[in-house]
Design a protein around this motif. Sequence first.
Motif, PDB file in Angstrom:
ATOM      1  N   ARG A 131     -19.095  29.176 -41.539  1.00 41.65           N
ATOM      2  CA  ARG A 131     -18.533  27.844 -41.429  1.00 41.65           C
ATOM      3  C   ARG A 131     -19.157  26.969 -42.495  1.00 41.65           C
ATOM      4  O   ARG A 131     -20.343  27.060 -42.779  1.00 41.65           O
ATOM      5  N   ASN A 135     -16.403  21.930 -41.600  1.00 38.02           N
ATOM      6  CA  ASN A 135     -15.984  22.629 -40.387  1.00 38.02           C
ATOM      7  C   ASN A 135     -16.976  22.379 -39.258  1.00 38.02           C
ATOM      8  O   ASN A 135     -16.594  22.194 -38.112  1.00 38.02           O
ATOM      9  N   ASP A 136     -18.263  22.377 -39.585  1.00 37.44           N
ATOM     10  CA  ASP A 136     -19.273  22.051 -38.572  1.00 37.44           C
ATOM     11  C   ASP A 136     -19.157  20.604 -38.124  1.00 37.44           C
ATOM     12  O   ASP A 136     -19.332  20.288 -36.948  1.00 37.44           O
ATOM     13  N   GLY A 139     -15.216  20.228 -36.613  1.00 35.11           N
ATOM     14  CA  GLY A 139     -14.629  21.386 -35.949  1.00 35.11           C
ATOM     15  C   GLY A 139     -14.216  21.165 -34.509  1.00 35.11           C
ATOM     16  O   GLY A 139     -13.329  21.845 -34.000  1.00 35.11           O
ATOM     17  N   ASN A 140     -14.818  20.210 -33.793  1.00 37.65           N
ATOM     18  CA  ASN A 140     -14.480  19.985 -32.387  1.00 37.65           C
ATOM     19  C   ASN A 140     -13.362  18.982 -32.185  1.00 37.65           C
ATOM     20  O   ASN A 140     -12.951  18.745 -31.043  1.00 37.65           O
ATOM     21  N   ILE A 141     -12.835  18.369 -33.246  1.00 39.81           N
ATOM     22  CA  ILE A 141     -11.769  17.381 -33.093  1.00 39.81           C
ATOM     23  C   ILE A 141     -10.533  18.085 -32.554  1.00 39.81           C
ATOM     24  O   ILE A 141     -10.065  19.085 -33.088  1.00 39.81           O
ATOM     25  N   THR A 143     -10.318  19.637 -29.688  1.00 46.66           N
ATOM     26  CA  THR A 143     -10.626  20.652 -28.684  1.00 46.66           C
ATOM     27  C   THR A 143     -11.247  20.053 -27.439  1.00 46.66           C
ATOM     28  O   THR A 143     -11.223  20.675 -26.386  1.00 46.66           O
ATOM     29  N   VAL A 144     -11.793  18.855 -27.516  1.00 48.26           N
ATOM     30  CA  VAL A 144     -12.399  18.221 -26.354  1.00 48.26           C
ATOM     31  C   VAL A 144     -11.288  17.716 -25.450  1.00 48.26           C
ATOM     32  O   VAL A 144     -10.407  16.974 -25.880  1.00 48.26           O
ATOM     33  N   GLY A 150     -12.335  23.098 -18.905  1.00 44.12           N
ATOM     34  CA  GLY A 150     -13.754  22.825 -19.109  1.00 44.12           C
ATOM     35  C   GLY A 150     -14.257  21.784 -18.134  1.00 44.12           C
ATOM     36  O   GLY A 150     -13.526  21.251 -17.300  1.00 44.12           O
TER      37      GLY A 150
END
Length: 155
Positions: A131, A135-136, A139-141, A143-144, A150
């Motif tokens: 990565r 990306n680090d 990368g979570n944009i 997906t939360v 979850g």
Amino acid sequence: MTMMASTARLIGAAGIVLAASACSSITDHKGYIVDEVLLASVQPGLDNRQSVEGTLGRPTLQSQFGDPVWYYVSSRTEQAPFGSPRINRHTVLAVRFDEAGNVLSADRTGMDQVVRISPDGDATPTLGRERGFFNDLFGNIGTVGAGGGGAGVPR
């Protein structure tokens, strides 16, 4: 000979001496300072922890697991100007004790146990994805809170 010529010769000679001394290697000693007479005085069956500490001093390191062992480590390195240091003398004295604290053995090893390694590049290979920085960072944009079941997502 004039005063100017003798001064120039003196400065030239000083420059040569200074340049020659700058090319010498740097010697450095690390760890326990070996005294052959003291090392030879540690006798299995006669000495115990207190007598070894009184003779040799505190060990460089002690074993944490298994039989109690005290290690006295001594290294001498030389480094040429602008070079990497190289070990040219290395000694390890391993003093083994029984449960009662009596010396079982005093074994000595030297340069024959030194292993020279060359690291392979600047990166450590690992398993997994490669990565990049962005990306680090991003990368979570998205997906939360996406319906993955979850924590904190009402059902």
